[in-house]
Design an enzyme around this catalytic site. Structure first.
Site, mmCIF file in Angstrom:
data_model
loop_
_atom_site.group_PDB
_atom_site.id
_atom_site.type_symbol
_atom_site.label_atom_id
_atom_site.label_comp_id
_atom_site.label_asym_id
_atom_site.label_seq_id
_atom_site.Cartn_x
_atom_site.Cartn_y
_atom_site.Cartn_z
ATOM 1 N N GLU A 191 0.801 -1.246 0.340
ATOM 2 C CA GLU A 191 0.217 0.124 0.015
ATOM 3 C C GLU A 191 0.868 1.116 -0.253
ATOM 4 O OE1 GLU A 191 -2.440 -0.510 3.027
ATOM 5 O OE2 GLU A 191 -3.872 -1.787 1.967
ATOM 6 N N GLU A 280 -5.874 -7.729 -1.883
ATOM 7 C CA GLU A 280 -5.883 -8.232 -0.667
ATOM 8 C C GLU A 280 -7.910 -7.836 -0.948
ATOM 9 O OE1 GLU A 280 -4.788 -5.956 2.800
ATOM 10 O OE2 GLU A 280 -2.536 -6.701 1.755
#
Ligand code: GAL
Length: 993
Positions: A191, A280
């Site tokens: 991220e 995810e």
């Protein structure tokens, strides 16, 4: 002869039905390998198009190597083909220059178990991982030792991570799929924000992985739709985005946020030439201290959530998905960041105890379908109810449909959900849809297609299976499709309260089953059958059965009791090294209904050998090649009956332990010792570290005091409890000490002046200020006085706050002079030379008893006083004491028995307790915060056939009575399991020398 000719004719018909095969688009490579490539639809591994579907599992949250196979096998059994694994830099690189791949930090056992189970790996070693772990996985030492900003190209940060990345690459490169191992992709960092200053870090990191021999695609995980590092920018090969639509507050689990409606549009706009990847996707949620508990998270993200939201992702044409977390595990030791407690169960499909939940069943229904449906791998997004779908109409505006079509076979996948994805009302409708037999309106015989509240379905047309199997359409769902022996087999399912319908190719001479359920009606005309399933059907029904075709139907619950283990045997044309991975090698399988779990299967000489687990005696319903005449279960021959045309039934008797239960010893005969000698007048701290630094790299500079830095990390004490001792020469006029303490959210810190308790600060914030008033007579004028502070470190923060301040940020003697000297004590040896190399950096803290090794098995407590845990500390004063006892277990082999340590129900007593099991800190309880009272501890930490030691470090936070209760308790008893598990529990003398 006639039959043979006719089947040839129908086979021809079947083939002519399938559209002309269009070519696959050219595959893209990263220039390093052609083994793993991609086109706009999917990933390719060797020459196979793969729908990559899997979930996240952190081996560091289950530090028992043997049990990794258990998780992998359970994933494969649900139809998943990959596991996504974060590696924790802080545990692997605990000190500068120290890289540690020993014990549960080793990689080889991960890859060996993955290979054995037949599951691919997406490897995510960071260095930054987030993951609700301390410092987001960054090594603790670097938070204090480097001045530069982490996750940038700051020279000191670069120097700090290079040895780690080099070691990761060295240890994992041999296990890439290119070498026959399981790793198919490596994600770098996690991220990460694409700011201009960040690009260089990312590029450098990427080069470092390449230098180390990582050649599989490098992937990226974008938090939301930020378009970061997309389309090859920043040298990432594959872009992906994560999403947690229900977020992380489980306290109102029936209230949903709706589906995001723009996933397909986003993908089409930002990276249409790559497959749509979700590295995810929410499979649960983490729960904070004081939260509602993980059962609430499991409800929030339950089977209905999976049904609606996961199918919604398929509707966006997502073809690489990983569910976070598939198995959460345990934040033992200091693994947690401050936002979570010991359990990281996450409400996941596989619970912390490793038990399968109803969420597992739904995940399995979906992934068995994906595994069974090669045509679903390559689909074009045709349209949805908001854009309009050419040729499709849905009779109710309350339904929302998306059409995906396989351009080669013409197979349609119409994914329907309610227009209001959160609605709990039921709706019904008909669908007009194109097929190879022209446009039809379905259902034809039953009244409508029903959707319950929070339900979604995939309606197929022209769905092919096995060699000649074909469904013209199905409003029922497909659980399994494929080839078993010589037969084309499909198992369809649907809710038992609804009607369903499907039409299929009926080969000449084939007849519908003679003992068909009254709930199923079949009509047939010219090579085609139509089955109508009426509401009320529960159980399995054989609809059609011939030598070449088997059509089965079951209600959704019964369907999920079926397993289709890949059958391992010699495969002449398998790709070397990959024979064991699903979709590679033979693809041979069987269907086995009934048992709790089937781990694997093999066939030799007509005997089908099944291995799996039972939660009760079970009738196995086995569909296998017709030459199978016997079945073994976990090595034992079972009586089979009704052996007819490839179906066997076999009754497997569970061991008596499943009925009789497991007897567990009581936890008693506790021994007790005081663990806070630091407040005694004559305590000698002269060998403690002097806290005299005046500069720090941590993120809060000293706020008040005299500039001295009192942060544990700056002195090597970056984990768990830390104790400070501030000396001052008293004048007698000192009335209080004013302290600002940082410990991370939900920390506590207790303060003593000499041997008198001055109070405890509790905080929901990272830090707190409090005035600690000195009790009457506690200060002695004209001599050395000591303020002792015992504090928690709840873990370091994530998200660019890794350089978390943990310690005393401000100190001031009210009414008096100055502190002459501050000393600090944390975990024995600090991060540079902590002695317990096996349990690792995060296991111990700085409590006196921990420094002495009282928590370790084999420490001799015979001279300690006897005192029951429920009596709390003597004198009912604030303080810390150690309670130690031991007990023997002698549990039967060949079973998977899951145990927990259960404290008394939540009662807000003012105490904190650390639970040590055979030396492992496997629980941190904050009794007045909650919510956790039950702490699962796996076999391997617990010794199932021998002696176990349990220690409780009890910290009474107030001058008040506390009465902790603790007992061992059974979570589950199963026949089966993965086999012998070695206990790893170095003793006091092994660890402390
Ligand atoms: C994601 C992150 C994961 C984890 C998750 C929440 O954004 O990538 O590491 O923190 O959120 O559980």
């Amino acid at each position: 002869m006639l039959v043979a000719l006719l089947s040839l004719f129908f086979a021809f018909l079947w083939h002519s039905r399938a559209k002309v095969v269009t070519a696959d688009p050219p595959r893209k490579t990263n220039g390093y390998t052609d083994v793993v490539t991609w086109d706009n639809y999917t990933l390719w591994i060797y020459n196979q198009r793969v729908f990559l579907t899997g979930g996240e599992f952190h081996t560091f949250r289950l530090p028992v190597q043997e049990l990794w196979l258990d998780i992998f096998q359970k994933m494969v059994a649900a139809g998943l083909n990959h596991v996504s694994i974060y590696i924790h830099m802080g545990l692997t690189n605990p000190a500068p220059g120290v890289i540690d791949f020993d014990d549960w930090r080793a990689f080889k056992p991960i890859f060996d178990a993955a290979t054995l189970a037949g599951i691919f790996v997406v490897w995510r070693p960071g260095p930054y991982i987030n993951a609700e772990t301390t410092a987001g996985g960054l090594s603790h030492w670097l938070t204090s030792e480097i001045a530069g900003t982490v996750r940038t190209n700051a020279t000191d940060f670069t120097e700090a991570y290079i040895p780690y990345i080099d070691a990761i690459a060295r240890e994992s490169a041999p296990y890439q799929v290119t070498n026959g191992g399981p790793i198919v992709a490596v994600q770098i960092d996690n991220e990460y924000d694409q700011k201009p200053t960040h690009a260089e870090f990312f590029e450098h990191l990427q080069r470092q992985y390449r230098k180390g021999g990582i050649i599989v695609p490098l992937t990226y995980n974008d938090p939301n739709e930020r378009e970061s590092f997309i389309n090859g920018t920043g040298a990432v090969d594959l872009y992906g985005m994560d999403a947690y639509p229900q977020r992380f507050d489980c306290s109102d689990p029936k209230t949903w946020y709706p589906v995001a409606t723009n996933y397909h549009a986003y993908h089409t706009r930002v990276n249409p030439s790559q497959p749509w990847y979700m590295p995810e996707y929410q499979a649960g949620a983490y729960d904070p201290w004081g939260g509602p508990g993980y059962d609430a998270c499991a409800l929030l993200t339950g089977p209905d959530f999976e049904d609606v939201f996961y199918k919604h992702n398929y509707a966006a044409n997502t073809k690489l998905i990983s569910y976070y977390m598939l198995y959460g595990g345990t934040n033992w030791g200091g693994i947690a960041f401050p936002g979570v407690y010991t359990s990281y169960d996450y409400g996941s499909p596989i619970r912390e105890t490793r038990q399968l939940s109803d969420k597992y069943d739904e995940l399995k229904r979906q992934n068995m379908f994906i595994r069974s449906s090669p045509e679903f791998r390559k689909t074009d997004w045709i349209g949805d109810s908001s854009t309009g779908i050419p040729g499709v109409s849905i009779s109710s505006a309350d339904a929302f449909g998306t059409l995906l079509t396989n351009p080669d076979s013409g197979t349609n996948f119409l994914i329907v959900r309610q227009n209001d994805s959160t609605s709990t009302a039921s709706i019904a409708f008909k669908v007009t849809i194109p097929t190879s037999e022209g446009s039809i309106m379905i259902p034809l015989t039953t009244d409508s297609i029903a959707l319950d509240g929070r339900q979604s379905k995939i309606i197929v047309t022209d769905y092919h299976f096995g060699t000649h199997g074909w469904l013209l359409y199905a409003t029922a769902s497909i659980y399994f499709a494929g080839k078993i022996g010589d037969r084309d087999v499909v198992l369809l399912y649907g809710s038992s309260t609804q009607s369903h319908e499907f039409a299929f190719f009926l080969p000449p001479g084939a007849r519908v089953s003679s003992d068909l359920s009254p709930y199923v009606q079949v009509s047939s005309t010219r090579g085609k059958g139509t089955a109508s399933v009426l509401p009320g059907l529960v159980g399995l029904v054989t609809v059609v059965e011939t030598n070449s075709l088997l059509i089965l139907y079951a209600d959704a619950v019964t369907a999920a009791t079926f397993w289709a283990p890949p059958v391992r045997d010699e495969t002449p044309n398998a790709i070397k090294g990959l024979e064991t991975f699903w979709q590679f090698g033979t693809n041979t399988t069987v269907l086995v209904g009934g048992p709790y779990l089937v781990r694997n299967a093999s066939i030799s000489d007509g005997v089908l050998a099944l291995r799996g687990d039972l939660n009760a005696s079970a009738m196995l319903t086995v569909f296998a090649p017709s030459n199978i005449f016997a079945v073994t279960w976990n090595g034992e021959l079972v009586d089979t009956m009704g052996h007819e045309g490839g179906m066997l039934q076999a009754y497997v008797v569970a061991s008596a332990h499943l009925q009789d239960g497991i007897d567990l010893p009581e936890l008693k005969d506790w021994k007790y010792a005081d663990s806070l000698p630091e407040i005694k007048v004559d305590f000698d701290d002269s060998d403690w570290v002097v806290a005299n630094k005046t500069s720090t790299n941590l993120n809060v500079k000293p706020l008040f005091g005299d500039g001295r830095v009192l942060y544990g990390c700056d002195y090597g004490y970056c984990e768990n409890n830390v104790i400070w001792r501030g000396h001052f020469e008293a004048t007698g006029s000192e009335t209080a000490v004013n302290l600002t303490i940082y410990g991370g959210e939900f920390f506590a810190a207790s303060v003593w002046i000499n041997d008198q308790f001055a109070g405890t600060v509790y905080s929901r914030d990272e830090g707190a200020n409090q005035l600690f008033t000195f009790p009457e007579g506690s200060v002695v004028a004209g001599q050395d006085n000591v303020v002792t502070v015992l504090q928690d470190n709840m873990g370091l923060d994530e998200d660019d706050n890794e350089k978390s301040t943990r310690g005393i940020a401000g100190f001031d003697l009210v009414g008096g002079g100055n502190f002459t000297i501050w000393r600090v004590q944390g975990k024995l040896g600090g991060y540079l030379s902590y002695p317990d190399k096996v349990r690792g950096l995060l296991n111990e803290g700085g409590l006196y008893g921990e420094r002495q090794g009282w928590h370790l098995p084999g420490f001799d407590t015979s001279s300690w006083e006897s005192r029951d845990l429920s009596e709390g500390l003597p004198g009912e004063g604030a303080g810390v004491g150690f309670f130690v006892t031991s007990f023997d277990l002698d549990l039967p082999a060949g079973m998977d028995i899951q145990l927990s340590f259960q404290f008394e129900p939540f009662n807000e007593q003012p105490y904190r307790a650390l639970l040590f099991v055979n030396g492992w800190q496997y629980g941190k309880r904050a009794a007045n915060v909650g919510p956790q009272t039950r702490f699962p501890v796996p076999q391997g930490i617990l010794e199932y056939n021998g002696k176990n030691t349990v220690a409780i470090a009890l910290w009474a936070l107030e001058n008040a009575e506390v009465s902790p209760m603790l007992q061992l308790s059974v979570d589950g008893v199963f026949d089966g399991g993965v086999g012998p598990i070695a206990t790893v529990a170095p003793t006091y003398s092994e660890v402390r020398g």
